[in-house]
Design a protein around this motif. Structure first.
Motif, PDB file in Angstrom:
ATOM      1  N   ASP A 108      59.197  47.743 136.399  1.00 16.48           N
ATOM      2  CA  ASP A 108      58.071  47.576 137.297  1.00 16.48           C
ATOM      3  C   ASP A 108      57.717  48.883 138.005  1.00 16.48           C
ATOM      4  O   ASP A 108      56.598  49.041 138.527  1.00 16.48           O
ATOM      5  CB  ASP A 108      58.394  46.477 138.327  1.00 16.48           C
ATOM      6  N   TRP A 109      58.658  49.812 138.036  1.00 15.30           N
ATOM      7  CA  TRP A 109      58.396  51.106 138.651  1.00 15.30           C
ATOM      8  C   TRP A 109      57.438  51.957 137.824  1.00 15.30           C
ATOM      9  O   TRP A 109      56.797  52.885 138.330  1.00 15.30           O
ATOM     10  CB  TRP A 109      59.710  51.876 138.834  1.00 15.30           C
ATOM     11  N   MET A 110      57.300  51.638 136.529  1.00 12.94           N
ATOM     12  CA  MET A 110      56.445  52.407 135.631  1.00 12.94           C
ATOM     13  C   MET A 110      54.977  52.072 135.880  1.00 12.94           C
ATOM     14  O   MET A 110      54.641  50.930 136.217  1.00 12.94           O
ATOM     15  CB  MET A 110      56.830  52.108 134.178  1.00 12.94           C
ATOM     16  N   ALA A 111      54.124  53.021 135.725  1.00  9.18           N
ATOM     17  CA  ALA A 111      52.693  52.773 135.899  1.00  9.18           C
ATOM     18  C   ALA A 111      52.225  51.682 134.940  1.00  9.18           C
ATOM     19  O   ALA A 111      52.689  51.605 133.793  1.00  9.18           O
ATOM     20  CB  ALA A 111      51.902  54.052 135.679  1.00  9.18           C
ATOM     21  N   ARG A 112      51.302  50.867 135.420  1.00  5.47           N
ATOM     22  CA  ARG A 112      50.867  49.742 134.593  1.00  5.47           C
ATOM     23  C   ARG A 112      50.253  50.213 133.283  1.00  5.47           C
ATOM     24  O   ARG A 112      50.441  49.589 132.237  1.00  5.47           O
ATOM     25  CB  ARG A 112      49.860  48.890 135.363  1.00  5.47           C
ATOM     26  N   SER A 113      49.533  51.302 133.300  1.00  3.39           N
ATOM     27  CA  SER A 113      48.926  51.801 132.063  1.00  3.39           C
ATOM     28  C   SER A 113      50.001  52.220 131.059  1.00  3.39           C
ATOM     29  O   SER A 113      49.854  51.995 129.843  1.00  3.39           O
ATOM     30  CB  SER A 113      48.001  52.981 132.375  1.00  3.39           C
ATOM     31  N   ASP A 114      51.093  52.814 131.570  1.00  2.00           N
ATOM     32  CA  ASP A 114      52.188  53.190 130.676  1.00  2.00           C
ATOM     33  C   ASP A 114      52.891  51.953 130.122  1.00  2.00           C
ATOM     34  O   ASP A 114      53.265  51.922 128.948  1.00  2.00           O
ATOM     35  CB  ASP A 114      53.190  54.074 131.426  1.00  2.00           C
ATOM     36  N   ARG A 115      53.070  50.924 130.972  1.00  2.00           N
ATOM     37  CA  ARG A 115      53.695  49.696 130.492  1.00  2.00           C
ATOM     38  C   ARG A 115      52.830  49.027 129.427  1.00  2.00           C
ATOM     39  O   ARG A 115      53.343  48.508 128.428  1.00  2.00           O
ATOM     40  CB  ARG A 115      53.927  48.706 131.654  1.00  2.00           C
ATOM     41  N   ALA A 116      51.525  49.045 129.615  1.00  2.00           N
ATOM     42  CA  ALA A 116      50.624  48.442 128.635  1.00  2.00           C
ATOM     43  C   ALA A 116      50.695  49.184 127.308  1.00  2.00           C
ATOM     44  O   ALA A 116      50.732  48.576 126.233  1.00  2.00           O
ATOM     45  CB  ALA A 116      49.199  48.422 129.177  1.00  2.00           C
ATOM     46  N   ALA A 117      50.741  50.528 127.367  1.00  2.85           N
ATOM     47  CA  ALA A 117      50.836  51.318 126.135  1.00  2.85           C
ATOM     48  C   ALA A 117      52.171  51.074 125.445  1.00  2.85           C
ATOM     49  O   ALA A 117      52.241  50.940 124.204  1.00  2.85           O
ATOM     50  CB  ALA A 117      50.666  52.798 126.469  1.00  2.85           C
ATOM     51  N   LEU A 118      53.242  50.991 126.235  1.00  3.28           N
ATOM     52  CA  LEU A 118      54.572  50.746 125.672  1.00  3.28           C
ATOM     53  C   LEU A 118      54.641  49.348 125.057  1.00  3.28           C
ATOM     54  O   LEU A 118      55.266  49.162 124.009  1.00  3.28           O
ATOM     55  CB  LEU A 118      55.619  50.916 126.762  1.00  3.28           C
ATOM     56  N   ALA A 119      53.996  48.358 125.692  1.00  4.28           N
ATOM     57  CA  ALA A 119      53.993  46.995 125.154  1.00  4.28           C
ATOM     58  C   ALA A 119      53.283  46.952 123.804  1.00  4.28           C
ATOM     59  O   ALA A 119      53.750  46.284 122.869  1.00  4.28           O
ATOM     60  CB  ALA A 119      53.317  46.043 126.143  1.00  4.28           C
ATOM     61  N   GLU A 120      52.167  47.637 123.669  1.00  2.31           N
ATOM     62  CA  GLU A 120      51.456  47.695 122.393  1.00  2.31           C
ATOM     63  C   GLU A 120      52.312  48.381 121.334  1.00  2.31           C
ATOM     64  O   GLU A 120      52.341  47.968 120.167  1.00  2.31           O
ATOM     65  CB  GLU A 120      50.132  48.436 122.558  1.00  2.31           C
ATOM     66  N   PHE A 121      53.044  49.420 121.729  1.00  6.47           N
ATOM     67  CA  PHE A 121      53.911  50.140 120.794  1.00  6.47           C
ATOM     68  C   PHE A 121      55.034  49.226 120.294  1.00  6.47           C
ATOM     69  O   PHE A 121      55.290  49.139 119.074  1.00  6.47           O
ATOM     70  CB  PHE A 121      54.498  51.371 121.498  1.00  6.47           C
ATOM     71  N   VAL A 122      55.707  48.520 121.213  1.00  3.33           N
ATOM     72  CA  VAL A 122      56.811  47.640 120.831  1.00  3.33           C
ATOM     73  C   VAL A 122      56.304  46.496 119.960  1.00  3.33           C
ATOM     74  O   VAL A 122      56.967  46.099 118.985  1.00  3.33           O
ATOM     75  CB  VAL A 122      57.528  47.107 122.083  1.00  3.33           C
TER      76      VAL A 122
ATOM     77  N   PRO B 173      51.889  59.126 122.664  1.00  2.55           N
ATOM     78  CA  PRO B 173      52.426  59.085 124.030  1.00  2.55           C
ATOM     79  C   PRO B 173      53.274  57.840 124.275  1.00  2.55           C
ATOM     80  O   PRO B 173      54.291  57.905 124.975  1.00  2.55           O
ATOM     81  CB  PRO B 173      51.170  59.095 124.899  1.00  2.55           C
ATOM     82  N   ALA B 174      52.869  56.693 123.696  1.00  2.00           N
ATOM     83  CA  ALA B 174      53.674  55.486 123.852  1.00  2.00           C
ATOM     84  C   ALA B 174      55.019  55.648 123.149  1.00  2.00           C
ATOM     85  O   ALA B 174      56.045  55.152 123.625  1.00  2.00           O
ATOM     86  CB  ALA B 174      52.928  54.281 123.289  1.00  2.00           C
ATOM     87  N   GLY B 175      55.038  56.375 121.990  1.00  2.00           N
ATOM     88  CA  GLY B 175      56.286  56.628 121.295  1.00  2.00           C
ATOM     89  C   GLY B 175      57.218  57.490 122.128  1.00  2.00           C
ATOM     90  O   GLY B 175      58.440  57.294 122.100  1.00  2.00           O
ATOM     91  N   VAL B 176      56.641  58.448 122.865  1.00  2.00           N
ATOM     92  CA  VAL B 176      57.447  59.281 123.756  1.00  2.00           C
ATOM     93  C   VAL B 176      58.047  58.432 124.877  1.00  2.00           C
ATOM     94  O   VAL B 176      59.216  58.587 125.240  1.00  2.00           O
ATOM     95  CB  VAL B 176      56.595  60.426 124.322  1.00  2.00           C
ATOM     96  N   LEU B 177      57.228  57.524 125.430  1.00  2.00           N
ATOM     97  CA  LEU B 177      57.744  56.616 126.457  1.00  2.00           C
ATOM     98  C   LEU B 177      58.903  55.783 125.918  1.00  2.00           C
ATOM     99  O   LEU B 177      59.902  55.582 126.608  1.00  2.00           O
ATOM    100  CB  LEU B 177      56.623  55.692 126.945  1.00  2.00           C
ATOM    101  N   PHE B 178      58.758  55.326 124.680  1.00  2.00           N
ATOM    102  CA  PHE B 178      59.816  54.528 124.060  1.00  2.00           C
ATOM    103  C   PHE B 178      61.088  55.358 123.917  1.00  2.00           C
ATOM    104  O   PHE B 178      62.191  54.894 124.211  1.00  2.00           O
ATOM    105  CB  PHE B 178      59.357  54.013 122.702  1.00  2.00           C
ATOM    106  N   ALA B 179      60.953  56.595 123.455  1.00  2.00           N
ATOM    107  CA  ALA B 179      62.119  57.454 123.256  1.00  2.00           C
ATOM    108  C   ALA B 179      62.826  57.749 124.573  1.00  2.00           C
ATOM    109  O   ALA B 179      64.060  57.827 124.625  1.00  2.00           O
ATOM    110  CB  ALA B 179      61.691  58.753 122.581  1.00  2.00           C
ATOM    111  N   GLU B 180      62.054  57.905 125.638  1.00  2.00           N
ATOM    112  CA  GLU B 180      62.637  58.271 126.923  1.00  2.00           C
ATOM    113  C   GLU B 180      63.265  57.094 127.662  1.00  2.00           C
ATOM    114  O   GLU B 180      64.177  57.285 128.475  1.00  2.00           O
ATOM    115  CB  GLU B 180      61.560  58.910 127.814  1.00  2.00           C
ATOM    116  N   ASN B 181      62.795  55.869 127.372  1.00  2.00           N
ATOM    117  CA  ASN B 181      63.212  54.739 128.194  1.00  2.00           C
ATOM    118  C   ASN B 181      63.919  53.609 127.444  1.00  2.00           C
ATOM    119  O   ASN B 181      64.572  52.782 128.076  1.00  2.00           O
ATOM    120  CB  ASN B 181      61.988  54.139 128.903  1.00  2.00           C
TER     121      ASN B 181
END
Length: 318
Positions: free
Chosen positions: A207-221, A234-242
């Motif tokens: 929940d600490w992550m920005a909503r736009s980043d969470r939305a991009a990560l959700a689409e990636f997953v 960018p969503a792939g980078v978020l996935f790799a980092e988190n």
């Protein structure tokens, strides 16, 4: 001295005579009192007619009378011999002294004693030796299926196919391993359960992550199962980092720490973008109860071997 009947008595007698006079019965000949005779059966008729169907004046069947008599006699005998009448908190035992509750308990003890000969092997022998004994497994698996139905099917389904919030047990994807010993450990101590040796599997909240980043990560997953996810985005980078520290670099899991794979259909909570978005926001903390206090060690090992056999595609090594 004889008295002549009064007018009322005469009228009453005439009325009774009319009621019993066969000439006054429905369908009777007014002169002779005879009713029509059915030419097929030889019975006379009652005079009742329903659209051409005439009712016969047949005698009551003797077989029915005997059936009623025998039924009554049986009820009397059963009342004397068997438990029958309630008396407060108890009941009459009958001359035979039968007790279904006592018989059920005795039957259970007989069954338990009969299966203890082979069930005891599941407490002391290793899983490879048990699995290699085809005769033993053929004897034990029906009992294991009943154990699964009584204790596991409510969450995982009768065939182990899981459902929303509950893992699939009939494929080759596992939170730890499809090895029978690992499954027995999970059954015995549970996951996130009130047991000192329980296993832990928790998806933290992002929940600490920005909503736009969470939305991009959700689409990636959500795109991982069909291969549409772009690891260089960018969503792939978020996935790799988190996410890779638990789910692996490609989301295939396999780390044996309770993190499910994200690349197949065996997703516990769902993998559409909306559900993944909810998971990222709130996290997940599913509980698998510990069964060590409810099932014996032999029953847990037997159940573990049954669950391991539900994997029709080979043992998973996640």
């Amino acid at each position: 001295m004889m008295l002549s009947p009064g007018p009322y008595c005469k009228a009453r007698a005439t009325e009774m005579s009319n009621l019993t006079d066969p000439r006054n019965l429905p369908g009777a000949d007014p002169h002779t009192g005879n009713r029509k005779i059915d030419p097929v059966t030889g019975y006379d008729t009652t005079g009742h007619d329903w659209g051409g169907i005439t009712e016969l004046n047949t005698a009551f069947p003797r077989i029915v009378i005997w059936a009623l008599v025998l039924t009554f006699l049986y009820s009397v005998v059963a009342w004397i011999l068997l438990p029958a009448w309630p008396i407060g908190r108890d009941y009459t035992r009958g001359l035979l002294g039968l007790d279904q509750g006592k018989e059920a308990v005795e039957g259970f003890h007989d069954l338990s004693g009969a299966r203890q000969d082979w069930l005891s092997r599941f407490e002391g022998e290793g899983f490879p030796a048990l699995q290699s004994d085809a005769t033993l497994m053929a004897t034990a698996m029906p009992a294991a299926a009943r154990l699964f139905s009584d204790n596991c099917a409510a969450c995982h389904g009768t065939l182990g196919r899981g459902g929303p919030g509950f893992p699939v047990l009939s494929d080759d994807s596992w939170l730890w391993s499809g090895d029978a010993a690992e499954i027995a450990t999970t059954i015995r101590h549970g996951i996130n359960a009130d047991d000192p040796d329980t296993r832990y599997a928790e998806m933290p909240s992002f929940d600490w992550m920005a909503r736009s980043d969470r939305a991009a990560l959700a689409e990636f997953v959500a795109g991982l199962p069909n291969g549409s996810a772009d690891f260089g985005s960018p969503a792939g980078v978020l996935f790799a980092e988190n996410c890779t520290s638990c789910h692996g670099e490609t989301g295939a899991g396999g780390l044996g720490i309770g993190a499910p794979p994200l690349t197949d259909a065996a997703v516990i909570y769902g993998q559409d973008p909306e559900t993944v978005m909810q998971t990222l926001r709130r996290g997940r903390h599913g509980v698998m109860p510990a069964w060590s206090g409810r099932l014996s060690d032999a029953e847990i090992n037997l159940l573990a071997l049954y669950v391991a056999q539900l994997d029709h595609h080979g043992k998973g090594t996640q």
